[in-house]
Design an enzyme around this catalytic site. Sequence first.
Site, PDB file in Angstrom:
ATOM      1  N   SER A 101       0.839  -1.098   0.149  1.00 50.69           N
ATOM      2  CA  SER A 101      -0.064   0.060   0.037  1.00 50.69           C
ATOM      3  C   SER A 101       0.879   1.342  -0.007  1.00 50.69           C
ATOM      4  O   SER A 101       1.977   1.118  -0.646  1.00 50.69           O
ATOM      5  CB  SER A 101      -0.862   0.014   1.114  1.00 50.69           C
ATOM      6  OG  SER A 101      -1.774   1.067   1.184  1.00 50.69           O
ATOM      7  N   TYR A 129      -5.419   7.662  -6.405  1.00 50.88           N
ATOM      8  CA  TYR A 129      -4.524   6.885  -5.841  1.00 50.88           C
ATOM      9  C   TYR A 129      -4.776   6.596  -4.379  1.00 50.88           C
ATOM     10  O   TYR A 129      -4.573   5.448  -3.798  1.00 50.88           O
ATOM     11  CB  TYR A 129      -3.065   7.800  -5.961  1.00 50.88           C
ATOM     12  CG  TYR A 129      -2.101   7.029  -5.329  1.00 50.88           C
ATOM     13  CD1 TYR A 129      -1.233   5.986  -6.172  1.00 50.88           C
ATOM     14  CD2 TYR A 129      -1.193   7.435  -4.049  1.00 50.88           C
ATOM     15  CE1 TYR A 129      -0.434   5.171  -5.701  1.00 50.88           C
ATOM     16  CE2 TYR A 129      -0.237   6.620  -3.649  1.00 50.88           C
ATOM     17  CZ  TYR A 129       0.344   5.583  -4.509  1.00 50.88           C
ATOM     18  OH  TYR A 129       1.441   4.964  -4.042  1.00 50.88           O
ATOM     19  N   LYS A 133      -5.075   2.589  -2.503  1.00 53.20           N
ATOM     20  CA  LYS A 133      -4.172   2.257  -1.388  1.00 53.20           C
ATOM     21  C   LYS A 133      -4.859   1.632  -0.124  1.00 53.20           C
ATOM     22  O   LYS A 133      -4.679   0.868   0.510  1.00 53.20           O
ATOM     23  CB  LYS A 133      -3.119   3.077  -1.290  1.00 53.20           C
ATOM     24  CG  LYS A 133      -2.079   3.118  -2.361  1.00 53.20           C
ATOM     25  CD  LYS A 133      -1.501   1.810  -2.789  1.00 53.20           C
ATOM     26  CE  LYS A 133      -0.911   1.939  -3.930  1.00 53.20           C
ATOM     27  NZ  LYS A 133      -0.200   0.625  -4.317  1.00 53.20           N
TER      28      LYS A 133
END
Length: 371
Positions: A101, A129, A133
């Site tokens: 992550s 993004y 994650k």
Amino acid sequence: MAKHGAGLVVLAGRSLTKLQESYKAILLETPLANLRILVLDLEDVASVLVHNAGIMATPYKRHSTTPPCETQFYVNQLTPALFTRLLIPSLHRHTRIVLVSSRGHHYSPVRFDDLDFTGGTEYDPWKSYGQSKSAHMLMAVELAKRGWEAFSLHPGRILETGLLRGFSQEDKIKMGILKESGEVAMDPAELKTIAQGAATTIFAAFEPSISSEVGSYLVDCRVANGDANEYALDPVSIGRAAALRLARRGYSIVIADIQLDKGTATAIEITKLVPGAKAAATLLDVASEESWIEAVAFTVKTFGGLSTLVNNAGIAGPPCGLEDQSLVEWNKLHAINAAEDIAKAIEFLATDDSSFMTGVDLLIDGGLMLK
């Protein structure tokens, strides 16, 4: 295959010596062949699965999934999730599953009601993004619930990887990575080499001392759940985030949860953050028909009824390692997610009190909400 133009030929086998001999022989005959060697013993089931590939802050591109989503979520989360799902039947039960992550998960929770950023009109590459994650971390938590040794991690700030290849020098200056002169602007103490960044991945894959802390988030070769945002480790907070977003759209909400203090805190938070929002909380034990009926009574009294009921509570699976008879008893004990009690409660809602299903828009319990 190499002679006939295969883009990549992987030579897999148990003996490295024999593989190297084959490698050399093929190159003698086909010098431009693209070959890779993979030492593989089919009697030794894989013990580690690492999801490390990904992209970062890319321009918007839509994928026709259901529901639709943009490229970063598709590449960073959906494809690893599918790959894992397809591999699971072949994996040893004690396989470690590692999801790389990022500290960038703080940019955004998973936007369950709008993975596609409203068709790209509200697209933010860094929030995109971040949600991918956050999803990685939640995937590790869910795999751990299902008995797998799964971990997520932040590898560190590394400038040498390919994640920055799509950024211009101007972009890097705006991001605070480079100075106008082209020199690195970041504090060297905050940066890692590729080898240093890989250390936490290796730790997650092989360190025996963390086996009792599955589902955890790792930083600098240590368990660092305190460094993570709550929404990325606690599936209950997904319901909180979704309820907040829906309140902003004008929904009235009853949060029914077995942890009444958490439900009450969320209801208060919603009314503070969303002017004019209507939110309340009540106790709900989904394994109890009586508790469902009490939640109904609370909802009718508070908002006059309900137009939409979302039940997302439940249990993921039995603890790993139970014998067959124990599995039978476990399933009896948990009553297959209390299906019979829930069915009775729904029947009560539909017949005994028709006024219940009008008025309030949403009842959420404290698990993973899927709208």
